[in-house]
Structures are given as C-alpha cells and as structure tokens.
Scaffold this active site. Structure first.
Site, short mmCIF file in Angstrom:
data_model
loop_
_atom_site.label_atom_id
_atom_site.label_comp_id
_atom_site.label_asym_id
_atom_site.label_seq_id
_atom_site.Cartn_x
_atom_site.Cartn_y
_atom_site.Cartn_z
N HIS A 20 135.23 72.21 97.86
CA HIS A 20 135.62 71.19 96.88
C HIS A 20 135.94 71.79 95.50
O HIS A 20 136.71 71.20 94.74
CB HIS A 20 134.48 70.18 96.75
CG HIS A 20 134.83 68.97 95.95
ND1 HIS A 20 135.60 67.96 96.45
CD2 HIS A 20 134.55 68.64 94.67
CE1 HIS A 20 135.77 67.03 95.52
NE2 HIS A 20 135.13 67.42 94.42
N SER A 29 139.60 65.74 92.55
CA SER A 29 138.41 64.95 92.79
C SER A 29 138.53 63.58 92.13
O SER A 29 139.46 62.84 92.45
CB SER A 29 137.20 65.77 92.30
OG SER A 29 135.99 65.24 92.75
N ASP A 40 135.30 70.70 102.37
CA ASP A 40 134.89 69.42 101.80
C ASP A 40 134.02 68.72 102.85
O ASP A 40 134.11 69.03 104.05
CB ASP A 40 136.13 68.55 101.50
CG ASP A 40 136.49 68.52 100.02
OD1 ASP A 40 135.57 68.42 99.19
OD2 ASP A 40 137.70 68.62 99.69
N1 LIG Z 1 126.69 65.87 92.31
C1 LIG Z 1 128.00 66.37 92.36
C2 LIG Z 1 128.35 66.94 91.01
C3 LIG Z 1 129.82 67.13 90.79
O1 LIG Z 1 130.61 66.66 91.57
C4 LIG Z 1 130.25 67.88 89.60
C5 LIG Z 1 129.31 68.30 88.67
C6 LIG Z 1 129.71 69.01 87.57
C7 LIG Z 1 131.03 69.32 87.37
C8 LIG Z 1 131.98 68.90 88.30
C9 LIG Z 1 131.57 68.18 89.43
N2 LIG Z 1 132.44 67.74 90.40
C10 LIG Z 1 133.75 67.93 90.52
O2 LIG Z 1 134.49 68.46 89.77
C11 LIG Z 1 128.08 67.44 93.44
O3 LIG Z 1 127.25 67.46 94.31
O4 LIG Z 1 128.99 68.26 93.44
#
Ligand SMILES: N[C@@H](CC(=O)c1ccccc1NC=O)C(=O)O
Length: 292
Positions: free
Chosen positions: A267, A152, A235
């Site tokens: 994801h 990511s 995704d």
């Molecule tokens: N608002 C984001 C939050 C997010 O990407 C995320 C939140 C906490 C821990 C990891 C995250 N994303 C990727 O590892 C979502 O919708 O996934």
C-alpha cells in the site's frame, strides 16, 4: 467473505494497510513511508521552481504547492497530486515527491492541501479538492493536459473530483487522465471502524461521498478521461476488492479504464516509487502524457 459478514476485528485488520506490508512491521512501514515522502519532496523542491502555499480558497488549509520545470517546453502537462493518509494524516508538505521524475520531462506538478480530520470533514475535503482543480485550471489555462493522481484516501478524493457535477462551478475542467492508486471507493465498510473515529461520518455522508455510488455522474462528467485503477499486490484483500469492483463498474459503463495490479508493491511502496523515473507507474503516466 463480504465485508458485511466480517467481525469488527477482521474489518479493522482489512482496513489497516500497514499490517499487510511484507517489508517491515506496521509501525516501521508508516515511519518509512513518511520519511520517503518527505525526502522525495525535499529533492523535488531542490530541483524545480516552486510556488508554495498558493491559495485556492479562503480557508487556511486551502493552499497548494506548484512544482515548475526549469526547462521551457511547448506542450506543458500538469499533474495534480492528492495525498492519502485516511483523510486524517499527511499534508501537501510531503506530497511533492512525484515531481522528481516529472519536472525533468517538463511536467508541472501540483500538490493539493486540504483540511484533514478532525478539522475537516468528508464533505469539506471533497469540496476543497474540487475547488482546487477549478483554481488550477483558471491559473494554468494554457496547459495542454490536466491529469490527476491520488493515493489511498487521495484516490478516493480524485474519484470524487471525476464524479463532480461541474454545473455548480464557474468552469468545467477537462481532465485527460487519472491515476487512482490503492484507493477506497465505497466508504460504507469503514463506517464502523477506527478510521471513522475522527471523521465521524454518518451513513448518509458515506453514501453521498462514495464514488462507487456515483458512477453515472462520473460517466457524465469524465467520459473522455483515461482512468487507471492501480492496486498493490500486497494491499489487503478488501483494498484489492475495492479497486477491482470500482474498475469493473467503470468498465461496464463504457469508460476508458485500465486496471494495474502492481507486482512487488504494498500500500505504501506503490506510491513511494513514483519518485523513480524507471518505475512502472511513472512510465505509464509519462506515456499517457506522450512524454516517453
Ligand atoms: N492505520 C493505518 C494508517 C495509515 O493508513 C497511514 C498512517 C500514516 C500515514 C499514512 C497512512 N496511510 C496512507 O497513506 C494503517 O494501518 O496503515
């Protein structure tokens, strides 16, 4: 639809990975993600010899964790993992999970820490991961192969490492392979979304830190790197487009790159599953290192 034509609502939905999981609700998938990463990291710390909080710079946040196999092997490969979390969540403390299957095969795993927002900004985070690679190469000069894996936001940072002009640094790292998993390579679409609230990037910052705009530098610095661009079946369309377009640009410039569209993943599971030695991406990484 092109992102420039999307309303703010739709753009924010596209850039909310948790809202695209078919396994559970948005809140639950994030909770389960953090739990899976923590549990995997605990397992790894129990299996491997560890060097925790090794500094790679002067800053408080400039530390990394090393997971060392117990068995002695002659050709030691090293994988640097750069965690995700939209440059504002997660840390190296839950980023050792992929060492579980890898240390078994004699591979050293390094989990890099960096200053997430609001403490850190985009330029700093990019500088930190670049310097962490220099530090690892200096300390582990005897290794037979250096690999990168990022998820990511971490895939974005890994792509920025590949795009580094190393003339500004004390050495030029030779990165043999890079796994870019569910990454973002063009930062412009997130500028107007909630993601940028803590980051506070200007357009100028977003442009100079977008791997999609740095492909000619990537080609100069990483022409012999084997690159895997991996994206999850579930995704969002925008995330899938980011990966496809970055892959196509790399391919068109003659780089050694492959695209992996990983079936039955979202994801979060696309990276969580690296705790398993039988997972497709784990096997691909081991194969790249000649360990299968
Ligand atoms: N608002 C984001 C939050 C997010 O990407 C995320 C939140 C906490 C821990 C990891 C995250 N994303 C990727 O590892 C979502 O919708 O996934």
């Amino acid at each position: 639809m092109h992102w420039t034509e999307m309303k703010k609502d739709e753009l924010e939905r596209q850039y909310s990975p948790s809202r695209w999981s078919t396994r559970m609700s948005a809140d639950d998938v994030i909770k389960a993600h953090v739990k899976a990463l923590k549990e995997g990291t605990e397992r790894a710390r129990g299996m491997a010899q560890t060097l925790l909080n090794v500094p790679y710079g002067e800053g408080d946040g400039e530390k990394l964790d090393v997971y060392i196999p117990n068995i002695n092997s002659l050709d030691v490969h090293l994988v640097v993992y750069i965690h995700g979390g939209y440059w504002q969540f997660l840390s190296k403390e839950e980023s050792g999970f992929m060492a579980v299957p890898l240390v078994d095969k004699g591979v050293v795993v390094v989990a890099v820490g960096y200053d997430i927002a609001p403490k850190g900004n985009m330029d700093l985070m990019v500088s930190q991961v670049r310097r962490s690679i220099v530090s690892v190469v200096q300390q582990y000069s005897h290794i037979s192969g250096l690999y990168l894996c990022g998820h990511s936001a971490g895939a974005h940072l890994a792509a920025m490492v590949l795009s580094t002009d190393w003339s500004q640094y004390s050495i030029t790292p030779q990165i043999k392979g890079a796994f870019l998993v569910s990454g973002i390579y063009d930062l412009l679409p997130i500028l107007s979304t909630y993601v940028n609230e803590p980051l506070k990037m200007t357009e100028e910052v977003a442009v100079r830190n977008s791997p999609s705009k740095l492909v000619s530098q990537l080609k100069l610095s990483s022409c012999s790197c084997q690159i895997v661009v991996a994206v999850a079946e579930n995704d969002s369309p925008e995330f899938r487009k980011q990966s496809e377009e970055f892959y196509k640009t790399l391919e068109a410039s003659g780089l050694n790159v492959t695209m992996e569209d990983v079936a039955n993943t979202d994801h979060f599971s696309i990276i969580e599953k690296l705790v398993d030695g039988e997972y497709h991406l784990t096997k691909l990484l081991l194969k790249m290192m000649g360990k299968s």
